[in-house]
Design a protein around this motif. Structure first.
Motif, PDB file in Angstrom:
ATOM      1  N   HIS A 106      48.421  41.375  31.774  1.00  0.00           N
ATOM      2  CA  HIS A 106      49.194  40.135  31.867  1.00  0.00           C
ATOM      3  C   HIS A 106      48.746  39.429  33.141  1.00  0.00           C
ATOM      4  CE1 HIS A 106      52.514  37.656  30.493  1.00  0.00           C
ATOM      5  NE2 HIS A 106      52.861  37.496  31.760  1.00  0.00           N
ATOM      6  N   TRP A 107      48.951  38.171  33.206  1.00  0.00           N
ATOM      7  CA  TRP A 107      48.488  37.384  34.337  1.00  0.00           C
ATOM      8  C   TRP A 107      49.538  37.291  35.435  1.00  0.00           C
ATOM      9  CZ3 TRP A 107      49.493  35.825  29.425  1.00  0.00           C
ATOM     10  CH2 TRP A 107      50.568  34.978  29.223  1.00  0.00           C
ATOM     11  N   PHE A 114      49.506  27.979  39.886  1.00  0.00           N
ATOM     12  CA  PHE A 114      48.487  28.309  40.883  1.00  0.00           C
ATOM     13  C   PHE A 114      48.815  27.787  42.287  1.00  0.00           C
ATOM     14  CE2 PHE A 114      44.598  27.391  43.247  1.00  0.00           C
ATOM     15  CZ  PHE A 114      44.105  28.671  43.384  1.00  0.00           C
ATOM     16  N   PRO A 115      49.206  26.526  42.465  1.00  0.00           N
ATOM     17  CA  PRO A 115      49.479  26.065  43.839  1.00  0.00           C
ATOM     18  C   PRO A 115      50.558  26.900  44.541  1.00  0.00           C
ATOM     19  CG  PRO A 115      49.306  24.195  42.357  1.00  0.00           C
ATOM     20  CD  PRO A 115      49.329  25.436  41.497  1.00  0.00           C
ATOM     21  N   ASN A 116      51.609  27.222  43.830  1.00  0.00           N
ATOM     22  CA  ASN A 116      52.685  28.052  44.379  1.00  0.00           C
ATOM     23  C   ASN A 116      52.169  29.452  44.708  1.00  0.00           C
ATOM     24  OD1 ASN A 116      55.277  27.551  45.127  1.00  0.00           O
ATOM     25  ND2 ASN A 116      56.186  28.299  43.224  1.00  0.00           N
ATOM     26  N   TRP A 117      51.421  30.032  43.777  1.00  0.00           N
ATOM     27  CA  TRP A 117      50.874  31.371  43.981  1.00  0.00           C
ATOM     28  C   TRP A 117      49.975  31.385  45.217  1.00  0.00           C
ATOM     29  CZ3 TRP A 117      45.957  33.202  44.441  1.00  0.00           C
ATOM     30  CH2 TRP A 117      45.826  34.600  44.494  1.00  0.00           C
ATOM     31  N   LEU A 118      49.107  30.379  45.345  1.00  0.00           N
ATOM     32  CA  LEU A 118      48.178  30.337  46.472  1.00  0.00           C
ATOM     33  C   LEU A 118      48.928  30.219  47.797  1.00  0.00           C
ATOM     34  CD1 LEU A 118      45.248  30.412  47.376  1.00  0.00           C
ATOM     35  CD2 LEU A 118      45.201  27.926  47.166  1.00  0.00           C
ATOM     36  N   ALA A 119      49.989  29.426  47.832  1.00  0.00           N
ATOM     37  CA  ALA A 119      50.784  29.295  49.063  1.00  0.00           C
ATOM     38  C   ALA A 119      51.384  30.654  49.445  1.00  0.00           C
ATOM     39  CB  ALA A 119      51.874  28.250  48.875  1.00  0.00           C
ATOM     40  N   GLN A 120      51.916  31.368  48.453  1.00  0.00           N
ATOM     41  CA  GLN A 120      52.488  32.694  48.728  1.00  0.00           C
ATOM     42  C   GLN A 120      51.404  33.697  49.103  1.00  0.00           C
ATOM     43  OE1 GLN A 120      54.715  33.616  45.200  1.00  0.00           O
ATOM     44  NE2 GLN A 120      56.469  32.375  45.820  1.00  0.00           N
ATOM     45  N   ALA A 121      50.287  33.646  48.400  1.00  0.00           N
ATOM     46  CA  ALA A 121      49.185  34.578  48.661  1.00  0.00           C
ATOM     47  C   ALA A 121      48.613  34.367  50.059  1.00  0.00           C
ATOM     48  CB  ALA A 121      48.098  34.406  47.613  1.00  0.00           C
ATOM     49  N   ILE A 132      45.751  38.561  38.806  1.00  0.00           N
ATOM     50  CA  ILE A 132      45.011  38.062  37.646  1.00  0.00           C
ATOM     51  C   ILE A 132      45.419  36.611  37.452  1.00  0.00           C
ATOM     52  CG2 ILE A 132      44.641  38.274  35.170  1.00  0.00           C
ATOM     53  CD1 ILE A 132      45.248  41.293  35.506  1.00  0.00           C
ATOM     54  N   LEU A 133      44.446  35.724  37.621  1.00  0.00           N
ATOM     55  CA  LEU A 133      44.687  34.288  37.516  1.00  0.00           C
ATOM     56  C   LEU A 133      44.206  33.808  36.161  1.00  0.00           C
ATOM     57  CD1 LEU A 133      43.434  33.311  41.091  1.00  0.00           C
ATOM     58  CD2 LEU A 133      45.721  34.060  40.381  1.00  0.00           C
ATOM     59  N   GLY A 156      40.403  33.160  51.910  1.00  0.00           N
ATOM     60  CA  GLY A 156      39.864  34.498  52.144  1.00  0.00           C
ATOM     61  C   GLY A 156      39.807  35.389  50.914  1.00  0.00           C
ATOM     62  N   PHE A 157      40.005  34.816  49.735  1.00  0.00           N
ATOM     63  CA  PHE A 157      39.953  35.596  48.505  1.00  0.00           C
ATOM     64  C   PHE A 157      38.593  35.436  47.836  1.00  0.00           C
ATOM     65  CE2 PHE A 157      44.480  34.708  49.063  1.00  0.00           C
ATOM     66  CZ  PHE A 157      44.975  36.000  49.043  1.00  0.00           C
ATOM     67  N   ARG A 158      38.323  36.349  46.912  1.00  0.00           N
ATOM     68  CA  ARG A 158      37.060  36.332  46.176  1.00  0.00           C
ATOM     69  C   ARG A 158      37.379  36.583  44.708  1.00  0.00           C
ATOM     70  NH1 ARG A 158      33.382  40.367  44.801  1.00  0.00           N
ATOM     71  NH2 ARG A 158      34.680  41.939  45.785  1.00  0.00           N
ATOM     72  N   GLY A 159      36.915  35.712  43.836  1.00  0.00           N
ATOM     73  CA  GLY A 159      37.106  35.899  42.407  1.00  0.00           C
ATOM     74  C   GLY A 159      36.183  36.982  41.877  1.00  0.00           C
ATOM     75  N   THR A 160      36.700  37.806  40.969  1.00  0.00           N
ATOM     76  CA  THR A 160      35.905  38.905  40.403  1.00  0.00           C
ATOM     77  C   THR A 160      36.284  39.113  38.942  1.00  0.00           C
ATOM     78  OG1 THR A 160      37.518  40.614  40.906  1.00  0.00           O
ATOM     79  CG2 THR A 160      35.908  40.133  42.611  1.00  0.00           C
ATOM     80  N   THR A 161      35.567  40.003  38.317  1.00  0.00           N
ATOM     81  CA  THR A 161      35.922  40.420  36.965  1.00  0.00           C
ATOM     82  C   THR A 161      37.078  41.415  37.046  1.00  0.00           C
ATOM     83  OG1 THR A 161      34.425  42.304  37.018  1.00  0.00           O
ATOM     84  CG2 THR A 161      33.531  40.211  36.159  1.00  0.00           C
ATOM     85  N   LEU A 162      37.694  41.641  35.909  1.00  0.00           N
ATOM     86  CA  LEU A 162      38.758  42.635  35.843  1.00  0.00           C
ATOM     87  C   LEU A 162      38.199  44.019  36.179  1.00  0.00           C
ATOM     88  CD1 LEU A 162      41.741  42.911  35.343  1.00  0.00           C
ATOM     89  CD2 LEU A 162      41.286  42.952  32.895  1.00  0.00           C
ATOM     90  N   SER A 163      37.000  44.325  35.687  1.00  0.00           N
ATOM     91  CA  SER A 163      36.364  45.621  35.989  1.00  0.00           C
ATOM     92  C   SER A 163      36.215  45.841  37.485  1.00  0.00           C
ATOM     93  CB  SER A 163      34.989  45.728  35.350  1.00  0.00           C
ATOM     94  OG  SER A 163      35.094  45.787  33.960  1.00  0.00           O
ATOM     95  N   GLU A 164      35.746  44.827  38.177  1.00  0.00           N
ATOM     96  CA  GLU A 164      35.548  44.967  39.622  1.00  0.00           C
ATOM     97  C   GLU A 164      36.880  45.092  40.344  1.00  0.00           C
ATOM     98  OE1 GLU A 164      33.419  42.808  43.427  1.00  0.00           O
ATOM     99  OE2 GLU A 164      32.896  42.132  41.407  1.00  0.00           O
ATOM    100  N   THR A 165      37.867  44.344  39.902  1.00  0.00           N
ATOM    101  CA  THR A 165      39.196  44.409  40.530  1.00  0.00           C
ATOM    102  C   THR A 165      39.783  45.801  40.393  1.00  0.00           C
ATOM    103  OG1 THR A 165      39.605  42.065  40.128  1.00  0.00           O
ATOM    104  CG2 THR A 165      41.536  43.456  40.453  1.00  0.00           C
TER     105      THR A 165
END
Length: 167
Positions: A106-107, A114-121, A132-133, A156-165
Motif C-alpha cells: 500500500h502507498w 505529496f506536499p503534506n507528506w514532504l513537509a512531514q518527511a 511508498i509514493l 535529502g531523499f532518493r527515489g528507488t525501486t521497491l526491491s531496493e527499498t
C-alpha cells in the motif's frame, strides 16, 4: 509513461511501475520501455476491479492474467509485488496473493497528499525512509513529477525501486 521515463532517466532514478494487464496489452512498447530503462514491474490486476467484490476465482484470474501478459510482452515478471486497485484489500485476498507468490503493498501517500507528506518527511527524515509514493501515469502527474522529485532530492531523499527499498 515516456515523459515519466525521461524524468527518471534525467535524475538517474529507478522506480517500480504497478501496471494492469489490459494496459500492458494496449501499450506493449511502453511496457517494454519501462523494462529497457531498468525499472521493475508490479502487478496491479488485469481489469482494475474492487478485490473485495470478485471472490477467489476472480482474483486469481486477475493477477494470473496480468502476469501472463507481462511475461509474454516484456519477458519480465511482476512477482512478488502487488498493489490492490483502489487500495481495496481484505485479509483473505492478502492471504490468497501470498499463496501465489505475491506480497501486497500500500502507498504512504499519493499525488494529492505529496506536499503534506514532504513537509512531514522533511521534519522527520528517519520516519519517512521506505515510504511508498504513488504517482499515476496521467498527464498532470507526469508534468508535476520533475518538481516533486527535485523537492525529494532537495530534502535529502532518493527515489528507488521497491526491491531496493526492501533491501
Amino acid at each position: 509513461v515516456y515523459k515519466i521515463l525521461e524524468v527518471l532517466r534525467a535524475r538517474n532514478m529507478k522506480a517500480t511501475f504497478f501496471i494492469t494487464g489490459r494496459w500492458v496489452q494496449a501499450f506493449p512498447e511502453a511496457a517494454r520501455a519501462i523494462i529497457r530503462d531498468g525499472h521493475e514491474l508490479g502487478n496491479h490486476s488485469y481489469t482494475h476491479p474492487y478485490f473485495s467484490r470478485i471472490g477467489y476465482d476472480g482474483a486469481t484470474e486477475e493477477f494470473n492474467a496480468t502476469e501472463r501478459a507481462v511475461r509474454e510482452i516484456t519477458g519480465a515478471t511482476t512477482r512478488p509485488y502487488f498493489r490492490f486497485p483502489y487500495g481495496d484489500s481484505t485479509a483473505d485476498m492478502v492471504a490468497l496473493l501470498a499463496k501465489n507468490g505475491y506480497i501486497a503493498y500500500h502507498w504512504s501517500t499519493d499525488e494529492a497528499g505529496f506536499p503534506n507528506w514532504l513537509a512531514q518527511a522533511s521534519t522527520n527524515p528517519a520516519g519517512a525512509n521506505g515510504a511508498i509514493l504513488l504517482f499515476h501515469g496521467r498527464t498532470d502527474s507526469a508534468a508535476s513529477l520533475p518538481n516533486w522529485l527535485d523537492q525529494l532530492i532537495a530534502a535529502g531523499f532518493r527515489g528507488t525501486t521497491l526491491s531496493e527499498t526492501l533491501r
